[in-house]
Design a protein around this motif. Structure first.
Motif, PDB file in Angstrom:
ATOM      1  N   LYS A 120       0.822  -1.198   0.000  1.00  0.00           N
ATOM      2  CA  LYS A 120       0.000   0.000   0.000  1.00  0.00           C
ATOM      3  C   LYS A 120       0.861   1.255   0.000  1.00  0.00           C
ATOM      4  O   LYS A 120       2.029   1.222   0.392  1.00  0.00           O
ATOM      5  CB  LYS A 120      -0.908   0.015   1.240  1.00  0.00           C
ATOM      6  N   PRO A 121       0.294   2.399  -0.398  1.00  0.00           N
ATOM      7  CA  PRO A 121       1.041   3.653  -0.317  1.00  0.00           C
ATOM      8  C   PRO A 121       1.554   3.889   1.101  1.00  0.00           C
ATOM      9  O   PRO A 121       0.862   3.606   2.088  1.00  0.00           O
ATOM     10  CB  PRO A 121       0.001   4.705  -0.713  1.00  0.00           C
ATOM     11  N   GLY A 122       2.791   4.365   1.177  1.00  0.00           N
ATOM     12  CA  GLY A 122       3.396   4.665   2.466  1.00  0.00           C
ATOM     13  C   GLY A 122       4.022   3.479   3.165  1.00  0.00           C
ATOM     14  O   GLY A 122       4.583   3.620   4.250  1.00  0.00           O
ATOM     15  N   ASN A 123       3.955   2.292   2.551  1.00  0.00           N
ATOM     16  CA  ASN A 123       4.510   1.096   3.193  1.00  0.00           C
ATOM     17  C   ASN A 123       6.039   1.090   3.223  1.00  0.00           C
ATOM     18  O   ASN A 123       6.700   1.682   2.359  1.00  0.00           O
ATOM     19  CB  ASN A 123       4.039  -0.170   2.479  1.00  0.00           C
ATOM     20  N   LEU A 124       6.577   0.377   4.217  1.00  0.00           N
ATOM     21  CA  LEU A 124       8.007   0.058   4.289  1.00  0.00           C
ATOM     22  C   LEU A 124       8.163  -1.409   3.941  1.00  0.00           C
ATOM     23  O   LEU A 124       7.529  -2.280   4.565  1.00  0.00           O
ATOM     24  CB  LEU A 124       8.549   0.327   5.692  1.00  0.00           C
ATOM     25  N   ILE A 125       9.000  -1.689   2.938  1.00  0.00           N
ATOM     26  CA  ILE A 125       9.236  -3.057   2.490  1.00  0.00           C
ATOM     27  C   ILE A 125      10.661  -3.455   2.858  1.00  0.00           C
ATOM     28  O   ILE A 125      11.619  -2.744   2.531  1.00  0.00           O
ATOM     29  CB  ILE A 125       9.063  -3.194   0.963  1.00  0.00           C
ATOM     30  N   PHE A 126      10.811  -4.598   3.535  1.00  0.00           N
ATOM     31  CA  PHE A 126      12.140  -5.178   3.702  1.00  0.00           C
ATOM     32  C   PHE A 126      12.382  -6.147   2.563  1.00  0.00           C
ATOM     33  O   PHE A 126      11.476  -6.900   2.178  1.00  0.00           O
ATOM     34  CB  PHE A 126      12.276  -5.935   5.027  1.00  0.00           C
ATOM     35  N   SER A 149       3.037  -0.365 -10.161  1.00  0.00           N
ATOM     36  CA  SER A 149       3.157   0.604  -9.068  1.00  0.00           C
ATOM     37  C   SER A 149       2.428   1.921  -9.331  1.00  0.00           C
ATOM     38  O   SER A 149       2.634   2.895  -8.588  1.00  0.00           O
ATOM     39  CB  SER A 149       4.642   0.887  -8.815  1.00  0.00           C
ATOM     40  N   ASP A 150       1.577   1.960 -10.336  1.00  0.00           N
ATOM     41  CA  ASP A 150       0.943   3.227 -10.719  1.00  0.00           C
ATOM     42  C   ASP A 150       0.110   3.844  -9.594  1.00  0.00           C
ATOM     43  O   ASP A 150      -0.017   5.075  -9.509  1.00  0.00           O
ATOM     44  CB  ASP A 150       0.056   3.023 -11.956  1.00  0.00           C
ATOM     45  N   GLN A 151      -0.437   3.020  -8.727  1.00  0.00           N
ATOM     46  CA  GLN A 151      -1.313   3.534  -7.659  1.00  0.00           C
ATOM     47  C   GLN A 151      -0.552   3.740  -6.341  1.00  0.00           C
ATOM     48  O   GLN A 151      -1.164   4.038  -5.319  1.00  0.00           O
ATOM     49  CB  GLN A 151      -2.487   2.569  -7.431  1.00  0.00           C
ATOM     50  N   LEU A 152       0.750   3.574  -6.385  1.00  0.00           N
ATOM     51  CA  LEU A 152       1.546   3.671  -5.154  1.00  0.00           C
ATOM     52  C   LEU A 152       2.285   4.994  -5.056  1.00  0.00           C
ATOM     53  O   LEU A 152       2.545   5.658  -6.056  1.00  0.00           O
ATOM     54  CB  LEU A 152       2.563   2.525  -5.096  1.00  0.00           C
ATOM     55  N   LYS A 153       2.658   5.360  -3.842  1.00  0.00           N
ATOM     56  CA  LYS A 153       3.559   6.478  -3.600  1.00  0.00           C
ATOM     57  C   LYS A 153       4.175   6.310  -2.212  1.00  0.00           C
ATOM     58  O   LYS A 153       3.636   5.605  -1.351  1.00  0.00           O
ATOM     59  CB  LYS A 153       2.824   7.814  -3.708  1.00  0.00           C
TER      60      LYS A 153
END
Length: 469
Positions: free
Chosen positions: A54-60, A79-83
Motif C-alpha cells: 500500500k502507499p506509504g509502506n516500508l518493504i524489507f 506501481s501506478d497507484q503507489l507512492k
C-alpha cells in the motif's frame, strides 16, 4: 482479483485475525519462524502477491544472491497507484527498478550496505544509505527503528514438513521477518537449502510465489599480477596453519585463497564467503578442526558466487548459515583460534586511518563487517589474531592508495587504533604499537616507489619530524 487477494491477505495474516472474525484454529501467534502454524499460504502469481503493498509502506527486501527479483519486478511494473514506498535492504543484486529516475515519486531506497545498483540513486539524492556495522543491523528491527509492513524474501522449496530455507542469505533476514506484518516469499527451485538459522516454516508466509530461475552469479575473475602477489604475501607471512579466516568477495580475497593450498586445518568464520573456499575444502585445507565452537563447520551469514558455490552449499551440513549479529559479534569472533581477518579498502592515510565506504564525499558502499572482524581479530583471546587491510599500492589511475591525508569528505570506517597490518604488493606494514612517526615510515615502505618521496615530505610537514622505524 487484487482486491480479493488483499482480503485474503488479511484473512491469512500471521497474527491470525480478519476484519470480521478471529481464526480459531490456533490460539496464539509465535514469531519464532521455525514454529509451524496451522495454516497454509496461498500460492499466487507475483503480480497478485505484491498487490498487498500500500502507499506509504516500508518493504524489507532480502539481498545478495537471495534478492527476490521476481517480486521486485512485479511491484515496480504495477506501481501506478503507489507512492511513498520505501525499500530497506542490505546489498541487493539485479536492476533495482525501484530506484529508477521515473519511479522517484513512488519508491525510495534505504541501504544498510550500499550495492552498485543503488549507488547512483544515492549520489543523486533519490536514495538513502546508512553508517552501521553489520552486527548491529538486526537491532534496527528489534528496536523498531524499522518496522516493515511487508517483507519480500527468497527461499528454497517447501519440504515434506512444510519448511523452507532462507538459503544463501540469513544475515538480518530473520530479525526483519520477526518484526514484519506481512511476509511474501519467492520460492525458487534453484535456491540452495542451507542449515543453521536459515529454517523457516512456510505457514509464516502470507503469500508464496513459485519460480524456477537461476540465482545471481559472480564468477571469479583471474587475479592480476599485483593481486596475486598480495595474496601470496598474506598467505606466506600472516596465515598460520589452524587459522580461522574471514574474507569478503573480490580479487584480493580470491588471491589469498588461491595461495593457501599448502595450509592445514584452516577454519572459515566469515559474514560471507565465495568460490575459492570450495577448492580449499576439496583439497582438505579447510577442516575447521581447531575451532572450539562450530567445530568442523564453515560458518557464514550470506554468500554470492557462481553455480559451483551454490551446489556446494546445497543441503550440505558442513555449512552453517547463521544470523549476522552472531557471526559478526565481536565477542564471538575474539574466541576463534588465530582469527585472521582480511579486508580491503579505498585508501589509508599515513597514520593508519582507513576509508572503505566513500571516495571523498561520494558514498561508495558501506561499513559492512570490516570493523566487526578487524576488532574481533585484534581482541583474539589466544593473542594470535591478525587484523589485515589489504590493497594494491595504487589505483587504476596511478594514484597512491596510501595518502598523506584522506580525501576531503572521506569517512573513516576503521580507525587508526584498529589497524594492525596493512599489506600491498610491496610488503607488510605492521602498525600495532607504533608511534605516528613509525607508522608513517612503515606505510611509506609498502607504498608504490613512485610516491614514496612525496609521502615522506608530507609526513614531515604533518609530524614535524622525519618518518623513522
Amino acid at each position: 482479483m487484487a482486491s480479493m487477494l488483499c482480503n485474503n491477505l488479511v484473512r491469512f495474516n500471521r497474527h491470525g485475525v480478519t476484519a470480521v472474525q478471529k481464526i480459531n484454529n490456533f490460539f496464539t501467534y509465535s514469531n519464532e519462524l521455525s514454529h509451524p502454524l496451522d495454516r497454509k499460504p496461498p500460492i499466487v502469481s507475483a503480480k497478485e502477491a505484491v498487490a498487498c503493498v500500500k502507499p506509504g509502506n516500508l518493504i524489507f527486501c532480502s539481498g545478495a544472491a537471495a534478492t527476490p527479483n521476481a517480486l521486485i519486478s512485479a511491484l515496480v511494473e504495477n506501481s501506478d497507484q503507489l507512492k511513498d514506498v520505501t525499500f530497506c535492504h542490505m546489498h541487493t543484486e539485479g536492476p533495482a527498478g525501484y530506484v529508477a529516475p521515473d519511479k522517484a515519486n513512488i519508491f525510495r531506497s534505504a541501504s544498510f550496505f550500499m550495492g552498485g545498483n543503488v549507488r547512483k540513486a544515492v549520489a543523486d539524492g533519490r536514495g538513502d544509505n546508512m553508517a552501521i556495522f553489520l552486527q548491529d543491523i538486526p537491532q534496527l528491527f528489534v528496536r523498531k527503528i524499522y518496522q516493515p509492513d511487508v517483507a519480500f524474501i527468497h527461499v528454497s522449496p517447501i519440504d515434506q514438513h512444510g519448511y523452507c530455507s532462507l538459503g544463501t542469505s540469513v544475515d538480518c533476514v530473520r530479525a526483519a521477518l520477526q518484526h514484519s506484518k506481512i511476509i511474501v516469499a519467492q520460492i525458487n527451485k534453484k535456491m540452495p537449502r542451507t542449515f543453521g538459522d536459515s529454517i523457516i516454516h512456510s505457514s509464516h508466509f502470507d503469500f508464496a510465489v513459485e519460480i524456477d530461475e537461476p540465482l545471481p552469479c559472480h564468477g571469479s575473475k583471474k587475479p592480476t599480477e599485483v593481486e596475486t602477489k598480495i595474496g601470496k604475501i598474506i598467505a606466506e607471512n600472516l596465515v598460520e596453519d589452524g587459522a580461522t579466516l574471514q574474507m569478503g568477495i573480490g580479487s584480493i580475497p580470491d588471491a589469498v585463497l588461491n595461495a593457501l593450498h599448502g595450509h592445514k586445518d584452516l577454519g572459515i568464520h566469515s559474514e560471507m564467503f565465495a568460490n575459492g573456499v570450495v577448492d580449499l575444502v576439496a583439497k582438505g585445507c579447510v577442516t575447521n578442526s581447531q575451532k572450539k565452537t562450530h567445530k568442523g563447520r564453515i560458518v557464514g551469514s550470506f554468500l554470492i558466487g557462481d553455480q559451483k558455490l551454490y551446489d556446494f552449499v546445497d543441503n550440505n551440513p558442513f555449512i552453517e548459515m547463521l544470523t549476522i549479529d552472531y557471526v559478526n559479534g565481536t565477542n564471538v569472533i575474539r574466541q576463534l583460534p588465530k582469527m585472521t581477518a582480511i579486508n580491503s579498502c579505498i585508501e589509508v592515510d599515513l597514520t593508519g586511518q582507513v576509508c572503505s565506504d566513500s571516495i571523498g564525499t561520494r558514498f561508495y558502499s558501506g561499513f559492512g563487517g570490516q570493523v566487526d572482524f578487524i576488532r574481533g581479530a585484534a581482541e583474539g583471546t589466544d593473542g594470535r589474531g591478525k587484523p589485515i587491510i589489504a590493497m594494491p599500492s595504487i589505483t587504476n589511475k596511478g594514484e597512491s592508495k596510501i595518502s598523506p591525508i584522506l580525501k576531503p569528505g572521506a569517512g573513516v570506517v576503521t580507525s587508526r587504533a584498529h589497524v594492525h597490518y596493512v599489506v600491498t604488493e610491496f610488503g607488510i606494514a605492521s602498525l600495532f604499537g607504533k608511534t605516528m612517526r613509525q607508522r608513517a615510515h612503515a606505510l611509506i615502505q609498502v607504498a608504490h616507489p613512485n610516491h614514496r618521496e612525496a609521502l615522506e615530505k608530507a609526513a614531515f610537514e604533518r609530524l614535524h619530524q622525519m618518518p623513522s622505524p
